[in-house]
Design a protein around this motif. Structure first.
Motif, PDB file in Angstrom:
ATOM      1  N   GLY A 238       0.901  -1.249   0.133  1.00 44.32           N
ATOM      2  CA  GLY A 238       0.059   0.036   0.032  1.00 44.32           C
ATOM      3  C   GLY A 238       0.728   1.365   0.096  1.00 44.32           C
ATOM      4  N   ARG A 239       0.685   2.134   1.081  1.00 46.83           N
ATOM      5  CA  ARG A 239       1.361   3.516   0.907  1.00 46.83           C
ATOM      6  C   ARG A 239       2.828   3.232   1.719  1.00 46.83           C
ATOM      7  NH1 ARG A 239      -1.363   7.574   2.112  1.00 46.83           N
ATOM      8  NH2 ARG A 239      -0.008   8.753   3.611  1.00 46.83           N
ATOM      9  N   TYR A 240       2.840   2.061   2.190  1.00 45.35           N
ATOM     10  CA  TYR A 240       4.217   1.949   3.010  1.00 45.35           C
ATOM     11  C   TYR A 240       5.339   1.149   2.150  1.00 45.35           C
ATOM     12  CZ  TYR A 240       0.882   3.407   6.554  1.00 45.35           C
ATOM     13  OH  TYR A 240       0.118   4.123   7.313  1.00 45.35           O
ATOM     14  N   ALA A 241       6.588   1.493   2.205  1.00 43.72           N
ATOM     15  CA  ALA A 241       7.577   0.646   1.606  1.00 43.72           C
ATOM     16  C   ALA A 241       8.665   0.296   2.783  1.00 43.72           C
ATOM     17  CB  ALA A 241       8.301   1.471   0.464  1.00 43.72           C
ATOM     18  N   GLY A 242       8.776  -1.080   2.707  1.00 42.50           N
ATOM     19  CA  GLY A 242      10.013  -1.292   3.823  1.00 42.50           C
ATOM     20  C   GLY A 242      11.184  -1.689   3.161  1.00 42.50           C
ATOM     21  N   PHE A 243      12.446  -1.081   3.653  1.00 43.98           N
ATOM     22  CA  PHE A 243      13.725  -1.083   3.048  1.00 43.98           C
ATOM     23  C   PHE A 243      14.617  -2.205   3.963  1.00 43.98           C
ATOM     24  CE2 PHE A 243      12.295   2.710   1.612  1.00 43.98           C
ATOM     25  CZ  PHE A 243      12.880   2.807   0.151  1.00 43.98           C
ATOM     26  N   ALA A 244      14.993  -3.165   3.466  1.00 46.87           N
ATOM     27  CA  ALA A 244      15.789  -4.059   4.132  1.00 46.87           C
ATOM     28  C   ALA A 244      17.119  -4.697   3.284  1.00 46.87           C
ATOM     29  CB  ALA A 244      15.012  -5.301   4.458  1.00 46.87           C
ATOM     30  N   ALA A 245      17.984  -5.399   3.916  1.00 45.84           N
ATOM     31  CA  ALA A 245      19.221  -6.055   3.357  1.00 45.84           C
ATOM     32  C   ALA A 245      19.899  -5.035   2.279  1.00 45.84           C
ATOM     33  CB  ALA A 245      18.300  -7.274   2.773  1.00 45.84           C
ATOM     34  N   VAL A 246      20.092  -3.869   2.660  1.00 46.40           N
ATOM     35  CA  VAL A 246      21.110  -2.908   1.675  1.00 46.40           C
ATOM     36  C   VAL A 246      22.395  -3.427   2.371  1.00 46.40           C
ATOM     37  CG1 VAL A 246      21.889  -0.874   1.369  1.00 46.40           C
ATOM     38  CG2 VAL A 246      19.479  -1.422   1.394  1.00 46.40           C
ATOM     39  N   GLU A 247      23.239  -4.122   1.389  1.00 42.11           N
ATOM     40  CA  GLU A 247      24.344  -4.550   1.982  1.00 42.11           C
ATOM     41  C   GLU A 247      25.419  -4.380   0.619  1.00 42.11           C
ATOM     42  OE1 GLU A 247      24.814  -8.633   3.359  1.00 42.11           O
ATOM     43  OE2 GLU A 247      22.851  -8.332   4.308  1.00 42.11           O
ATOM     44  N   VAL A 248      26.719  -4.153   0.985  1.00 41.66           N
ATOM     45  CA  VAL A 248      27.711  -3.790  -0.107  1.00 41.66           C
ATOM     46  C   VAL A 248      28.983  -4.802   0.214  1.00 41.66           C
ATOM     47  CG1 VAL A 248      29.317  -2.253  -1.219  1.00 41.66           C
ATOM     48  CG2 VAL A 248      27.099  -1.519  -0.404  1.00 41.66           C
ATOM     49  N   ASP A 249      29.388  -5.427  -0.764  1.00 40.48           N
ATOM     50  CA  ASP A 249      30.542  -6.125  -0.363  1.00 40.48           C
ATOM     51  C   ASP A 249      31.823  -5.168  -0.059  1.00 40.48           C
ATOM     52  OD1 ASP A 249      33.484  -7.263  -1.606  1.00 40.48           O
ATOM     53  OD2 ASP A 249      32.143  -8.938  -1.693  1.00 40.48           O
ATOM     54  N   PRO A 250      32.591  -5.736   1.095  1.00 40.54           N
ATOM     55  CA  PRO A 250      33.390  -4.849   1.628  1.00 40.54           C
ATOM     56  C   PRO A 250      34.442  -4.360   0.759  1.00 40.54           C
ATOM     57  CG  PRO A 250      32.890  -6.965   3.194  1.00 40.54           C
ATOM     58  CD  PRO A 250      32.396  -7.060   1.887  1.00 40.54           C
ATOM     59  N   ALA A 251      34.653  -5.033  -0.455  1.00 35.88           N
ATOM     60  CA  ALA A 251      35.865  -4.536  -1.474  1.00 35.88           C
ATOM     61  C   ALA A 251      35.403  -3.543  -2.012  1.00 35.88           C
ATOM     62  CB  ALA A 251      36.323  -5.762  -2.111  1.00 35.88           C
ATOM     63  N   HIS A 252      34.031  -3.167  -2.065  1.00 36.10           N
ATOM     64  CA  HIS A 252      33.429  -2.237  -2.977  1.00 36.10           C
ATOM     65  C   HIS A 252      32.828  -1.157  -1.999  1.00 36.10           C
ATOM     66  CE1 HIS A 252      34.384  -4.444  -6.587  1.00 36.10           C
ATOM     67  NE2 HIS A 252      34.040  -5.469  -5.842  1.00 36.10           N
ATOM     68  N   ARG A 253      33.030  -0.859  -0.805  1.00 39.58           N
ATOM     69  CA  ARG A 253      32.325   0.037  -0.129  1.00 39.58           C
ATOM     70  C   ARG A 253      32.844   1.366  -0.332  1.00 39.58           C
ATOM     71  NH1 ARG A 253      31.693  -3.799   5.625  1.00 39.58           N
ATOM     72  NH2 ARG A 253      30.147  -4.951   4.800  1.00 39.58           N
ATOM     73  N   ARG A 254      32.059   2.482   0.200  1.00 41.30           N
ATOM     74  CA  ARG A 254      32.537   3.763  -0.166  1.00 41.30           C
ATOM     75  C   ARG A 254      32.563   4.374  -1.561  1.00 41.30           C
ATOM     76  NH1 ARG A 254      32.544   5.874   4.648  1.00 41.30           N
ATOM     77  NH2 ARG A 254      33.168   4.689   6.663  1.00 41.30           N
ATOM     78  N   ARG A 255      31.831   3.508  -2.355  1.00 41.44           N
ATOM     79  CA  ARG A 255      31.727   4.184  -3.649  1.00 41.44           C
ATOM     80  C   ARG A 255      30.400   4.590  -4.024  1.00 41.44           C
ATOM     81  NH1 ARG A 255      35.680  -0.564  -6.402  1.00 41.44           N
ATOM     82  NH2 ARG A 255      37.364  -0.740  -4.851  1.00 41.44           N
ATOM     83  N   GLY A 256      29.446   4.494  -3.405  1.00 43.72           N
ATOM     84  CA  GLY A 256      28.152   5.129  -3.610  1.00 43.72           C
ATOM     85  C   GLY A 256      27.184   4.022  -3.963  1.00 43.72           C
ATOM     86  N   HIS A 257      27.442   2.729  -3.589  1.00 43.15           N
ATOM     87  CA  HIS A 257      26.693   1.723  -4.136  1.00 43.15           C
ATOM     88  C   HIS A 257      25.517   1.777  -3.504  1.00 43.15           C
ATOM     89  CE1 HIS A 257      29.488   0.354  -7.222  1.00 43.15           C
ATOM     90  NE2 HIS A 257      30.314  -0.182  -6.535  1.00 43.15           N
ATOM     91  N   ALA A 258      25.638   2.015  -2.043  1.00 43.77           N
ATOM     92  CA  ALA A 258      24.448   1.742  -1.196  1.00 43.77           C
ATOM     93  C   ALA A 258      23.451   2.954  -1.608  1.00 43.77           C
ATOM     94  CB  ALA A 258      24.774   2.009   0.313  1.00 43.77           C
ATOM     95  N   ARG A 259      23.790   4.076  -1.833  1.00 42.04           N
ATOM     96  CA  ARG A 259      22.970   5.037  -2.422  1.00 42.04           C
ATOM     97  C   ARG A 259      22.164   5.091  -3.355  1.00 42.04           C
ATOM     98  NH1 ARG A 259      23.338  10.200   0.340  1.00 42.04           N
ATOM     99  NH2 ARG A 259      23.063  11.143  -1.593  1.00 42.04           N
ATOM    100  N   ALA A 260      22.956   4.142  -4.425  1.00 40.54           N
ATOM    101  CA  ALA A 260      22.382   4.105  -5.639  1.00 40.54           C
ATOM    102  C   ALA A 260      21.249   2.802  -5.640  1.00 40.54           C
ATOM    103  CB  ALA A 260      23.452   3.605  -6.622  1.00 40.54           C
ATOM    104  N   ILE A 261      21.509   1.796  -4.633  1.00 39.81           N
ATOM    105  CA  ILE A 261      20.496   0.990  -4.359  1.00 39.81           C
ATOM    106  C   ILE A 261      19.280   1.437  -3.872  1.00 39.81           C
ATOM    107  CG2 ILE A 261      20.055  -1.009  -2.885  1.00 39.81           C
ATOM    108  CD1 ILE A 261      21.636  -2.184  -5.053  1.00 39.81           C
ATOM    109  N   VAL A 262      19.334   2.406  -2.913  1.00 40.49           N
ATOM    110  CA  VAL A 262      18.251   2.804  -2.240  1.00 40.49           C
ATOM    111  C   VAL A 262      17.496   3.974  -3.063  1.00 40.49           C
ATOM    112  CG1 VAL A 262      17.601   4.493  -0.305  1.00 40.49           C
ATOM    113  CG2 VAL A 262      19.602   2.854   0.063  1.00 40.49           C
ATOM    114  N   LYS A 263      18.304   4.534  -4.146  1.00 39.32           N
ATOM    115  CA  LYS A 263      17.672   5.369  -5.012  1.00 39.32           C
ATOM    116  C   LYS A 263      16.909   4.665  -6.039  1.00 39.32           C
ATOM    117  CE  LYS A 263      18.428   8.255  -9.010  1.00 39.32           C
ATOM    118  NZ  LYS A 263      17.135   9.400  -8.720  1.00 39.32           N
TER     119      LYS A 263
END
Length: 313
Positions: A238-263
């Motif tokens: 319905g009007r609710y969206a639940g976000f979960a399991a946003v994970e990034v491989d440790p070797a690829h962190r701090r490159r904006g992948h999490a924000r891209a996933i959430v977007k």
């Protein structure tokens, strides 16, 4: 179909102009040039296409998002393959995969006295070889009962909420072109999920993760190897969206992948009619809290689990 709509129609044509009327309700049928709309009071309106001068999808009536309501939404987004009902309690079992899917969601009264309810619940979990866990919100009277009975607390977490339009605005310049969004759980996605017991997952695990219709899975893969480097999940109810399991491989962190996933997931949730985003995060998960703080999410309420002091026999 199935959405709440507002339809303006012509009621009559007079010499000095037309008379219009509005119908607001759920569009339940549309065939042979006639729309059938159920109003909030249960009455039915049938509107001919030829009489319509304007129409739009509108949000459902605003209901206060109480902790009980949000816990119910969250529970339905993470469905256990085996459940039972005791009054307003939902007993859940998923072979031990996550506390959420293997605990009692206590959203009210069990319909019997607490000691008898505990005996029934303990017996239900004992038959499945699982410990008895309760998921309870802070300051719940039953939580105080369990505390006095010696049930230790664990898994302290926060439920957080935010407006999706604000999150989308913050993320508007994020490049999400590398994100693939699927409506089904894939082996590629599952291989990066840290809670997974195996690369392919068990039947109970896949049942929980796949969730109800409206669940989406986002994946970013390494273009060279094809292996996943970032994943995320959203469940739109319905009007609710639940976000979960946003994970990034440790070797690829701090490159904006999490924000891209959430977007990518936020854009799809908005397109699916969701208005409010929510997520469950452990109180000490600082990276997740910082990510969603920037998107305007705030604490809604806290919850934790209570574990039976006696192991199953």
């Amino acid at each position: 179909m199935g959405r709440r709509v507002s339809v303006r129609r012509t009621l009559s044509l007079e010499d000095d102009g037309a008379t219009f009327g509005d119908v607001v309700g759920e569009l339940v049928d549309w065939r042979d040039g006639v729309l059938t709309i159920t109003r909030r009071d249960g009455s039915i309106a049938r509107v001919a296409e030829a009489a319509i001068v304007a129409a739009k999808v509108v949000p459902p009536p605003v209901q206060r998002l109480t902790p009980t309501r949000l816990q119910d939404v969250a529970g339905r987004s993470w469905p256990a393959p085996e459940t039972a009902v005791l009054g307003e309690w939902l007993l859940r079992a998923a072979g031990g995969f996550t506390r959420r899917a293997n605990s009692v969601l206590a959203l009210g009264e069990p319909g019997v006295e607490f000691p008898e309810a505990l005996d029934r619940v303990n017996n239900w979990y004992r038959k499945r070889g699982l410990p008895t866990l309760f998921q309870v919100t802070h300051d719940d009277p039953f939580d105080r009962f369990l505390d006095a009975a010696g049930w230790p607390a664990e898994g302290h977490a926060l439920m957080r909420t935010g407006r999706l339009v604000r999150a989308a605005d913050v993320l508007r310049d994020v490049d999400a072109s590398a994100v693939r969004v699927d409506g089904v759980l894939t082996d590629t996605w599952l291989s990066l999920y840290h809670h997974s017991a195996s690369a392919s997952g068990g039947a109970a695990e896949r049942h929980v993760l796949q969730g109800p219709p409206g669940t989406l899975f986002a994946t970013v893969t390494d273009p060279a190897s094809g292996t996943p480097i970032a994943i995320g999940r959203v469940c739109v109810l319905g009007r609710y969206a639940g976000f979960a399991a946003v994970e990034v491989d440790p070797a690829h962190r701090r490159r904006g992948h999490a924000r891209a996933i959430v977007k990518a997931l936020t854009d799809r949730a908005l397109a699916g009619g969701a208005v409010t985003g929510w997520l469950q995060v452990e109180s000490d998960n600082r990276p997740a809290r910082e990510l969603y703080n920037a998107l305007g999410f705030t604490d809604h309420h806290g919850y934790h689990y209570r574990r039976s002091p006696a192991p199953p026999r």
